[in-house]
Scaffold this motif. Structure first.
Motif, PDB file in Angstrom:
ATOM      1  N   GLU A 228      34.650  50.505  32.404  1.00  0.00           N
ATOM      2  CA  GLU A 228      33.287  51.030  32.424  1.00  0.00           C
ATOM      3  C   GLU A 228      33.059  51.846  31.158  1.00  0.00           C
ATOM      4  O   GLU A 228      33.925  52.608  30.730  1.00  0.00           O
ATOM      5  CB  GLU A 228      33.078  51.900  33.668  1.00  0.00           C
ATOM      6  N   LEU A 343      29.563  46.675  40.772  1.00  0.00           N
ATOM      7  CA  LEU A 343      29.468  45.407  40.044  1.00  0.00           C
ATOM      8  C   LEU A 343      30.071  44.274  40.861  1.00  0.00           C
ATOM      9  O   LEU A 343      29.501  43.175  40.931  1.00  0.00           O
ATOM     10  CB  LEU A 343      30.196  45.525  38.702  1.00  0.00           C
ATOM     11  N   GLN A 347      27.567  41.620  41.836  1.00  0.00           N
ATOM     12  CA  GLN A 347      27.548  40.619  40.770  1.00  0.00           C
ATOM     13  C   GLN A 347      28.780  39.714  40.738  1.00  0.00           C
ATOM     14  O   GLN A 347      28.942  38.946  39.785  1.00  0.00           O
ATOM     15  CB  GLN A 347      27.429  41.325  39.411  1.00  0.00           C
ATOM     16  N   LYS A 350      28.958  36.182  39.137  1.00  0.00           N
ATOM     17  CA  LYS A 350      27.871  36.081  38.158  1.00  0.00           C
ATOM     18  C   LYS A 350      28.219  36.837  36.868  1.00  0.00           C
ATOM     19  O   LYS A 350      28.078  36.290  35.780  1.00  0.00           O
ATOM     20  CB  LYS A 350      26.577  36.641  38.746  1.00  0.00           C
ATOM     21  N   ALA A 351      28.627  38.062  37.014  1.00  0.00           N
ATOM     22  CA  ALA A 351      28.909  38.896  35.834  1.00  0.00           C
ATOM     23  C   ALA A 351      30.161  38.406  35.113  1.00  0.00           C
ATOM     24  O   ALA A 351      31.103  37.908  35.728  1.00  0.00           O
ATOM     25  CB  ALA A 351      29.085  40.349  36.258  1.00  0.00           C
ATOM     26  N   LYS A 352      30.147  38.557  33.801  1.00  0.00           N
ATOM     27  CA  LYS A 352      31.309  38.203  32.992  1.00  0.00           C
ATOM     28  C   LYS A 352      31.822  39.433  32.254  1.00  0.00           C
ATOM     29  O   LYS A 352      31.058  40.315  31.884  1.00  0.00           O
ATOM     30  CB  LYS A 352      30.953  37.105  31.979  1.00  0.00           C
ATOM     31  N   LYS A 353      33.138  39.451  32.047  1.00  0.00           N
ATOM     32  CA  LYS A 353      33.755  40.518  31.267  1.00  0.00           C
ATOM     33  C   LYS A 353      34.784  39.911  30.328  1.00  0.00           C
ATOM     34  O   LYS A 353      35.326  38.830  30.579  1.00  0.00           O
ATOM     35  CB  LYS A 353      34.431  41.550  32.172  1.00  0.00           C
ATOM     36  N   GLU A 408      35.528  35.602  27.415  1.00  0.00           N
ATOM     37  CA  GLU A 408      35.014  36.235  28.628  1.00  0.00           C
ATOM     38  C   GLU A 408      35.257  35.320  29.818  1.00  0.00           C
ATOM     39  O   GLU A 408      35.370  34.096  29.673  1.00  0.00           O
ATOM     40  CB  GLU A 408      33.518  36.517  28.501  1.00  0.00           C
ATOM     41  N   THR A 410      34.465  35.135  34.394  1.00  0.00           N
ATOM     42  CA  THR A 410      33.653  35.652  35.501  1.00  0.00           C
ATOM     43  C   THR A 410      34.442  36.639  36.361  1.00  0.00           C
ATOM     44  O   THR A 410      35.611  36.416  36.677  1.00  0.00           O
ATOM     45  CB  THR A 410      33.167  34.483  36.382  1.00  0.00           C
ATOM     46  N   ASN A 495      38.745  47.064  37.552  1.00  0.00           N
ATOM     47  CA  ASN A 495      38.824  46.603  36.158  1.00  0.00           C
ATOM     48  C   ASN A 495      40.263  46.392  35.701  1.00  0.00           C
ATOM     49  O   ASN A 495      40.555  45.462  34.947  1.00  0.00           O
ATOM     50  CB  ASN A 495      38.119  47.598  35.239  1.00  0.00           C
TER      51      ASN A 495
END
Length: 539
Positions: A228, A343, A347, A350-353, A408, A410, A495
């Motif tokens: 974060e 998140l 998400q 959907k969300a990518k990191k 990246e 998902t 994370n």
């Protein structure tokens, strides 16, 4: 005149540091030897036992033993009598952890910790316990501290005359062990400090290996990459700039961001590079744990007493800052933790990191101070550079102190680890993650990763041939059995878990060979092999 002198005497305590005559047993080795020697493990332990007898506000415990059987001491300082992690949790106490001697040739932090304990418990810094519990680990690398010889760090010019070695007794660099956790010291640290006490701020005290800038000390935050952003932003944009300015005004010392430059790029300096983002470095892992951390690097080319002075000034001002802003820091960390979980809840799928990163420059340093260089042409036509004794200042130096994702992937709801890989589940637990086991068979929908290319480094690093996996995810449904492990990401360490379990991560468990035996048995060098950890989105 009498009135004038009375006013002057009344004012003196406000701008002079209080002087104390300490008991002889609290005088540390550098002070006794004109800063020619550093403290042995026994001398540190004797100091800790002595100060514990003189103050009821410190408790000294051992968090574990080294390979050679030496205790790794932890001093717990608290005005309210807190002596255990459980008591700290019940009191909602703000905890800061300060560590010295992770590399036993970098001894300034060890001595600074003892000096500050003396100041806080028996001197004029007692107020620093008003709003915080302070944990000091002055001699983390216990064994190697006592393996002292001259000439270990030429850049320090035998100041002090003899110092220990970098690695621990297992031959491991303790500041590259945050993911694999093979060192006894690392295991003790995570078990008895990081996971138990959950410090809001971690300060790790080092000395550079020989970087030539002209700052008395450089610093770095816990770098933001897959974590974060809030904890990084607060540390890097609020706390560290404030500390740097305060120390300039109060002590006349110039501090700046940590890094190095390359003379192969010519002179004057154009680019200044930090170190990498990997969570193998303890400082960097704190970003993935939703906590703040600060790397302190004293300037190797100053004398021993100067390095102690700059390190001590830095740590004092950190403690001043955390004491005053404890609630603010706690709220930033708490919000980061909540956002990590939010998140995943909202998400996942959907969300990518990012899982692999590159170093970039989004900042130019102004008033950058360094020793100057002069060049000359060699017979082969190349230019060589020689350092001068002059300190110069440059502007618009590109600072490579940020990281951007190159790969990246998902963010899932969690991961399923087959029961056959119990060692992976246990390793996650050691790092502080919550891991559960299925009590009945269940089907999960998500993605499976197929390894298309598996490569290993040709040379060992920290005893490992570092591995890299390349491949692709495909949608899949898998049925898992009772006893298989479920690791939901709806937890504070989301994370960190994501980063070390993702197969394409640049510092994950694949990197450190945790899956080598299985993958090679499956023939990963000759055919496509599925990564055994399944990424799920829903049940």
């Amino acid at each position: 005149m009498n009135k004038y002198y009375i006013l002057l005497l009344l004012a003196l305590p406000h701008f002079l540091h209080a002087q104390y005559t300490w008991p002889e047993e609290l005088i540390i080795t550098p002070e006794k030897t004109n800063f020619e020697k550093t403290s042995t493990h026994k001398e540190v332990m004797d100091f800790l036992q002595s100060i514990q007898k003189l103050s009821k506000e410190v408790k000294v415990i051992s968090i574990g033993k080294s390979l050679e059987g030496k205790d790794i001491p932890l001093a717990i300082l608290s005005k309210s009598g807190i002596a255990t992690a459980e008591e700290a949790r019940k009191a909602s106490a703000f905890v800061i952890y300060i560590q010295g001697n992770i590399h036993a040739g970098e001894v300034e932090g060890k001595e600074t910790a003892m000096m500050l304990m003396r100041d806080i418990l028996l001197g004029d810094k007692h107020y620093l316990l008003d709003n915080q519990v302070i944990l000091f680990a002055p001699i983390y690398n216990t064994d190697s501290n006592d393996k002292m010889e001259k000439g270990r760090r030429p850049s320090q010019e035998d100041s002090p005359m003899e110092i220990g070695i970098r690695e621990n007794s297992q031959g491991l660099d303790l500041n590259r062990d945050g993911v694999k956790q093979e060192a006894l010291e690392t295991q003790a640290l995570f078990t008895h400090v990081i996971n138990q006490w959950d410090p809001q701020v971690f300060v790790d005290l080092h000395t550079t290996n020989g970087t030539w800038h002209a700052y008395s000390l450089t610093w770095a935050p816990s770098y933001h990459y897959a974590g974060e952003v809030a904890t990084y932003q607060y540390t890097n944009q609020v706390m560290l700039p404030a500390l740097t300015e305060t120390i300039r005004k109060k002590y006349g010392l110039r501090l700046g961001p940590y890094g190095d430059y390359s003379l192969r790029e010519g002179w004057p300096v154009k680019n200044f590079y930090t170190y990498n983002h990997h969570p193998r470095y303890l400082i960097n892992q704190f970003s993935l744990r939703n906590r703040m951390a600060i790397l302190s690097e004293a300037f190797a080319h100053e004398r021993f007493y100067q390095r102690i002075h700059s390190t001590r000034a830095f740590v004092v001002e950190i403690l001043e800052y955390t004491n005053e802003h404890a609630n603010e820091i706690y709220q930033v960390n708490k919000k980061a933790e909540e956002n990590a979980i939010k998140l995943v809840k909202e998400q996942a799928g959907k969300a990518k990191k990012g899982v692999r990163f590159k170093m970039v420059s989004h900042e130019k340093l102004q008033h950058f101070i360094t020793y100057d260089y002069t060049g000359y042409k060699k017979q082969d036509g190349t230019t060589a550079w020689l350092r001068t004794g002059n300190i110069v200042e440059y502007n618009d130096v590109n600072y490579f102190g940020q990281f951007e994702p190159e790969v990246e992937t998902t963010v899932p709801s969690g991961y399923i680890i087959p029961a056959a890989f119990a060692s992976i589940a246990e390793h996650l637990k050691k790092m502080g993650a919550t891991v559960m086991q299925l009590d009945r068979s269940a089907t999960y929908i998500g993605e499976a990763f197929t390894i298309e290319k598996f490569t290993k480094a040709e040379r060992k690093f920290e005893g490992h041939f570092m591995a890299t996996a390349e491949g692709r995810y495909t949608a899949a449904s898998r049925k898992f059995k009772k006893g298989d492990y479920v690791v939901t990401l709806e937890q504070p360490l989301a994370n960190l878990i994501f980063y070390i379990l993702e197969p394409q991560s640049d510092d994950g468990l694949i990197t450190w060979n945790f899956f080598d035996a299985y993958l090679e048995k499956q023939g990963v060098n000759n055919k496509l092999v599925e990564y055994p950890v399944f990424k799920y989105y829903k049940k």
